[in-house]
Structure formats: C-alpha cells, structure tokens
Design an enzyme around this catalytic site. Structure first.
Site, PDB file in Angstrom:
ATOM      1  N   HIS B 146       0.874  -1.180   0.000  1.00  0.00           N
ATOM      2  CA  HIS B 146       0.000   0.000   0.000  1.00  0.00           C
ATOM      3  C   HIS B 146       0.914   1.233   0.000  1.00  0.00           C
ATOM      4  CE1 HIS B 146      -2.815   2.925   1.824  1.00  0.00           C
ATOM      5  NE2 HIS B 146      -3.806   2.084   1.566  1.00  0.00           N
ATOM      6  N   ASP B 222       3.257  -4.621   7.801  1.00  0.00           N
ATOM      7  CA  ASP B 222       2.049  -3.810   7.693  1.00  0.00           C
ATOM      8  C   ASP B 222       0.858  -4.751   7.893  1.00  0.00           C
ATOM      9  OD1 ASP B 222      -0.202  -2.415   6.967  1.00  0.00           O
ATOM     10  OD2 ASP B 222       0.542  -1.758   5.013  1.00  0.00           O
ATOM     11  N   GLN B 225      -4.470  -5.020   6.942  1.00  0.00           N
ATOM     12  CA  GLN B 225      -5.483  -5.946   6.437  1.00  0.00           C
ATOM     13  C   GLN B 225      -5.488  -7.268   7.203  1.00  0.00           C
ATOM     14  OE1 GLN B 225      -7.781  -5.275   4.202  1.00  0.00           O
ATOM     15  NE2 GLN B 225      -6.977  -3.239   3.792  1.00  0.00           N
ATOM     16  N   LYS B 248     -10.439  -0.720  10.796  1.00  0.00           N
ATOM     17  CA  LYS B 248     -10.691  -1.872   9.921  1.00  0.00           C
ATOM     18  C   LYS B 248     -11.042  -3.116  10.737  1.00  0.00           C
ATOM     19  CE  LYS B 248      -7.326  -0.352   6.424  1.00  0.00           C
ATOM     20  NZ  LYS B 248      -8.094   0.298   5.362  1.00  0.00           N
ATOM     21  N   CYS B 390      -4.786   2.722  -3.425  1.00  0.00           N
ATOM     22  CA  CYS B 390      -3.514   3.221  -2.889  1.00  0.00           C
ATOM     23  C   CYS B 390      -2.389   2.226  -3.155  1.00  0.00           C
ATOM     24  CB  CYS B 390      -3.606   3.529  -1.402  1.00  0.00           C
ATOM     25  SG  CYS B 390      -4.837   4.761  -1.008  1.00  0.00           S
TER      26      CYS B 390
END
Lengths: 170, 436
Positions: B146, B222, B225, B248, B390
C-alpha cells in the site's frame, strides 16, 4: 433505476464502445496534454493541432471509465475544426452544465434554485450543446463530474499553452 | 442519489456458517437501521462489501466510547482526581488489551497508540529510519505494498539517499522470494504487508524475517489488512515492528497501533514533540519519558483507544480462529460461485487458492471499468471499492488502471455474495460487450 439510465445514456455507451478520434498525433507540431483522475486512476491524453487559430486536428488516447472516455470522444467531435474562441466558449458551456447542477444538488432553498436557473439561462444553450447534452445526467453523481470534465480540463490547458507560446513568440 | 433499486429476492442456499451472522448483525446499528428501512421499501438492504477500506462498528464499541464521554471524560496521565484516574485506567487498559491481542511479549510497554497504520509506519521511518539509514543502505519493500508502506520510505530516501529495492510478484500474486538472499544484500529494513489489500495474498513473513535478521536487517510488518481477520502473534510472525489501524477491525477511526520490540523503541528518538512525551523540559533541552508514552505527544485519542479495546473484546469473544474460518469459507464460496456463473468474463486477481488469501476479492469483469461497475452496484445497495486502492505500482504490474474490490467481514454471509453476483449480472447486461 432512472438515475442509472440518466447516467449511462445510449450516446455515452456508444462513444465508450466506439470512441471517435482515437489515436495520437506527431509531437511537434501537435501539443500533447495528459490529465489524471487520482481518485480512480483514469487518464486522458489529448493531442491538439492548431492552425490559423483553428483546431485542425484532435486525437484522444488514454484509458478510463465510460464517463471519462465518452466525454473525451464527444468533446473531440464537438471541437474539431472549430475556432479557438468557439472551443473556449464550448468549454465554458460544458463546465457550466456540470457545475450548475452540482450547486443545485447542494442548494436547498428555492431562491438559490432560481439564481442557478438564471445562470443556466445565461451560459448554457442546450441546443448548442448537441450530443454533449447526453452527459447532463452525470451531475446527479457528484463524484463522477471529475470523470466528465477530465478531458475538457486537458483541452483548456492545451489551448492556454498554445496561446501563450504564440504570444511569447510575437 | 436517494432511491435505490431492489433486486428480486434471491434464494441463497442455506449454508452452514462458522459464525451466526444474523445474530452478529443485530449488534450493528447500521444494518439494523438499513434493514428497518426496507420495510418502507425505499431502500434495498445494504450489502456492505467494503470492510477492507473500513469496517462497521458494533453497539458495544459505540457504547464504550459513549460511556467514557458520559461518565469519566478527563485528560489522561495528568489529573490526580478520581475521574482523571479512571480515564487513565481505561486508556491504559485498552493498551494492554491491544498488546495481548497480538501476543506482544510486553503488552503495556511495547504498544504505541497512533492515528492509524499510516502514521505508525511514518513514525518508524521518521525515528528509526532517520537515525539508522545512511546513503548506500537499502530498504527492501514489495511491489504489492500500500502507498502507506511506500511513500514514507520514498520521502526519506529522497532526503537521505538510500536505495529502495522491491520484491516482485508472480502472476498468481505471490511474492517472488527465490532470490531473497541476494535481494537482502545491504538491506537495513524490510517492509512487507502481511496481507495485500488488493490481491488478498497472505505473505508468510516469518521465514523472510529469519533470513532478514541473519543479514542484520529489521522487519516491519504492515498488518492493516491482516490483523482484523487473522489470529495475530507478533512472536510467531518474527517481525520487529507491526502497524495496524483500529477502524478496519470494528474500532473507530483516528486510532492506530505501532507495536515494536522494547529494545528498538527505547533506542528510537521521539516522533512528535510536546506534552506527555517528556520527563523534563528546560530552556535549553528536554528529556523524553519512558516508552510507549515517548511516542505519544499531546492528548491522545482517549475515547477511540477505549473503543478499540471494546472492539478487541468483541472479536475475542467470537474468537479470531472463527473469524478466519468464516472469511475463508465466504471467500471460497465467492470465488467458486462467481467463476461458475461468469466463467471467463470474470477474473479475480491474486492467488487462486482461497487459503492463501484474506477477505478481499479484486474483480475484473467483462472489461467494464471498475468505476462503472461500482456505480451500477451502488444502484442495488452493494458497496464495493473501485480504484487503485492506494497501490499504483501494483496496478501497473497487473496492467490495469484500477480494480473493483469486494471485501468481507464477520457480518457478511453467503447471501451478500449472491447479491453481489446478481448485481454484477445486471451491470453486465447494461454494458453488454462494451469494451475492448
């Protein structure tokens, strides 16, 4: 589903499926202008040949959604062979067609609506818009206005640059 | 636009779900109000398939925040009065919940609150990166990152002059790691998403991390998600930094997390300067306070941290194993049923094996531009994301300007997939064989 039918008129789908004036022109003499919509990654490339203050030729490249691509195609058809001043007039009318309705969506009082109506009477002559009027439905979908105006902004930028160059070489 | 078109009733085959979705949906005011609205037949029920962008919030999260504001709002780490102490207690309790949720060795010390995953990564770049990276060093990323795990490094590289290197992907959306040993030469930091927000690919970083550590590099994961849908254990992942966002994973916006090993946090300089992050300030200098508060200048998002704590309680009550099982089942069903119905007209980007992916499905359908697809789906109350997500370098690699992405979470079921499928068919007939 009246909203969707307004947005995706047959003329728009036709220009999306069979884009007019698709291609590239040699640069120079042509001017090449790129425009991006960072929201969705759409890109329109406008190639412009101006001779004797007339748009002698125009080609469109790039990729994107049906609205951005059909608007570019319709635009190329509408301005090809026109004087720069007439093309500029059309850009103003087209943008007015987009933004008048945008402000209508935001306005709530009838007074504001009347004001908008007056602006519309002054600036936009629907008959002069021809097939371009098919894009009117876009204004009900505010995020898509940017798609519809992408190529027009590129054209305006190109005409500005061409005129600036002409003035500076005088 | 206001009026939507209701699809004809869809007969979803009764499917055995790992989660009782209809019970779960009762906890979400958004679904309740939308479902209430159908009876007035003005709206179709909302089919929310955009949780990878932001999830919805259950009542438990909203009321934890409301209760905080109504009963005990005061600034944290300042007042000596009882209410301020209670505020601080709830805030710090949320921190330790978050730390325990990801199995941090020291939950109360190693969990830093930020604004979101993006800020967490920027924090690492601006503190660890600025202190440790020199011209000639290398930061290794992947082309499926991302922008949040790319632009902070591009910004710093432009300033310092280190090299950025990227791991490529296969056509199936998996990282190419055959030449990892070679790619790691000169690398000081490896930044990898645990789950691609476009392809859904789950990256097995523990083995990459072992190799990176042997080469003297640190590893930033990261988890934006991954953490919302997978049981997460930073010790098993073997990473050194983990960034993720609250919104999220059923939490509110405005709260994110950076987890890092204590030894790293301690040697990093502070991020933003101001109140809360100092032990002492004199006219000619200051002494930063202990971690994690060293990185939390100014009044933090207190209610949001408490809301995230409540979101974690909610997820833990369901069980993250169940959440994963549910998402996997839904994604498998979606891949099979969409493929069966649309055949070659439909492409799903990313791994073909559902067990290699999380809850996102990036779809290309009949050459219809994603923007147009999302517009038609909206007409039927189906919320998906259209755009470059993104991840522009990844879009270029896939050779597309954008994708249409549907993503599932705990409140989605097979019926939602069937509605998606039906709406796709409507878009297909509207556009016909439009596009080259």
């Amino acid at each position: 589903m009246s909203g969707l039918e307004d947005l995706y008129r047959e003329i728009i789908l036709d220009h999306y499926r069979n884009p007019r004036n698709r291609g590239e022109l040699d640069t120079p003499p042509a001017k090449r202008i790129e425009a991006f919509n960072p929201l969705c990654g759409d890109e329109v490339v406008v190639y412009l040949n101006v001779e004797d203050d007339k748009i002698a030729d125009i080609k469109i490249a790039g990729q994107g959604c049906s609205i951005s691509q059909s608007s570019a195609s319709l635009m190329s058809q509408a301005v090809k062979g026109k004087d720069i001043s007439a093309a500029r007039e059309l850009i103003r009318s087209f943008k007015a067609m987009m933004s008048i309705h945008e402000s209508k969506l935001e306005s709530t009082s009838s007074e504001e609506l009347d004001e908008d109506q007056q602006v519309e009477d002054v600036v936009v002559n629907p008959e002069a818009m021809g097939e371009l009027a098919a894009l009117q439905g876009v204004v009900k979908f505010p995020v898509r206005i940017k798609c519809a105006t992408l190529s027009w902004n590129a054209l305006a930028q190109g005409l500005d640059e061409i005129e600036e160059e002409a003035n500076s070489s005088k | 636009m206001t009026s939507k078109t209701k699809l004809d009733s869809i007969d979803s085959t009764l499917q055995k779900e790992p989660l009782d979705v209809s019970e779960i949906r009762k906890d979400f005011p958004l679904f309740e109000s939308r479902e209430g609205a159908i009876s007035e037949s003005t709206h179709p029920p909302i089919t929310y398939l955009d949780s990878a962008a932001s999830s919805q919030q259950p009542r438990q999260v909203l009321s934890a925040m409301e209760s905080y504001y109504e009963t005990t709002h005061a600034n944290v780490h300042r007042g000596v009065y009882a209410m301020a102490e209670e505020s601080t207690r709830r805030f710090e309790e949320a921190r330790s919940k978050v730390g325990r949720f990801i199995n941090a060795p020291l939950p109360e010390v190693e969990t830093v609150f930020t604004k979101n995953a993006t800020e967490s990564i920027n924090l690492v770049a601006q503190t660890w990166g600025r202190r440790n990276l020199k011209p000639g060093d290398v930061v290794l990323l992947t082309i499926m990152e991302h922008h949040a795990n790319m632009v902070p490094w591009l910004m710093l590289a432009a300033e310092i002059g280190f090299e950025l290197r990227y791991l490529e992907i296969t056509d199936d959306g998996e990282l190419v790691i055959d030449d990892l040993e070679k790619k790691l030469e000169g690398v000081r930091l490896v930044g990898i998403t645990l789950m691609s927000n476009v392809l859904g690919t789950i990256n097995d970083i523990s083995s990459i991390a072992s190799m990176a550590h042997r080469n003297g590099a640190v590893v930033l994961a990261d988890g934006a998600q991954y953490v919302p849908g997978m049981p997460t254990d930073v010790q098993a992942l073997n990473c050194d930094f983990l960034a993720f966002s609250g919104h999220k994973m059923l939490g509110p916006t405005g709260i994110g997390v950076l987890w890092a090993r204590k030894s790293l946090l301690e040697e990093m300089p502070p991020f933003l300067g101001g109140g809360e992050m100092i032990d002492d300030v004199r006219l000619d200098g200051f002494m930063p306070t202990a971690v994690p508060w060293k990185f939390e200048a100014g009044t933090p998002p207190i209610a949001e941290a408490i809301g995230l704590g409540a979101a974690i309680d909610y997820l833990e009550k369901i069980g993250m194993d169940k959440v994963r099982e549910h998402e996997l089942k839904l994604v498998s069903y979606a891949m099979n049923s969409l493929k069966e119905r649309f055949g070659d007209d439909l492409t799903i980007h990313g791994p073909a094996d559902p067990s290699r992916r999380g809850g996102v499905l990036s779809i290309a359908y009949k050459g219809i531009h994603p923007h147009d697809l999302a517009q038609v789906l909206d007409e039927y109350g189906v919320c998906i994301r259209a755009g470059h997500h993104c991840a522009k370098p990844l879009m270029r690699r896939l050779g597309v300007p954008a994708t249409a992405r549907a993503s599932v979470y705990i409140y989605n079921d097979h019926h939602d997939i069937d509605v998606l499928s039906e709406a796709l068919a409507k878009a297909g007939s509207l556009f016909g064989d439009a596009i080259t």
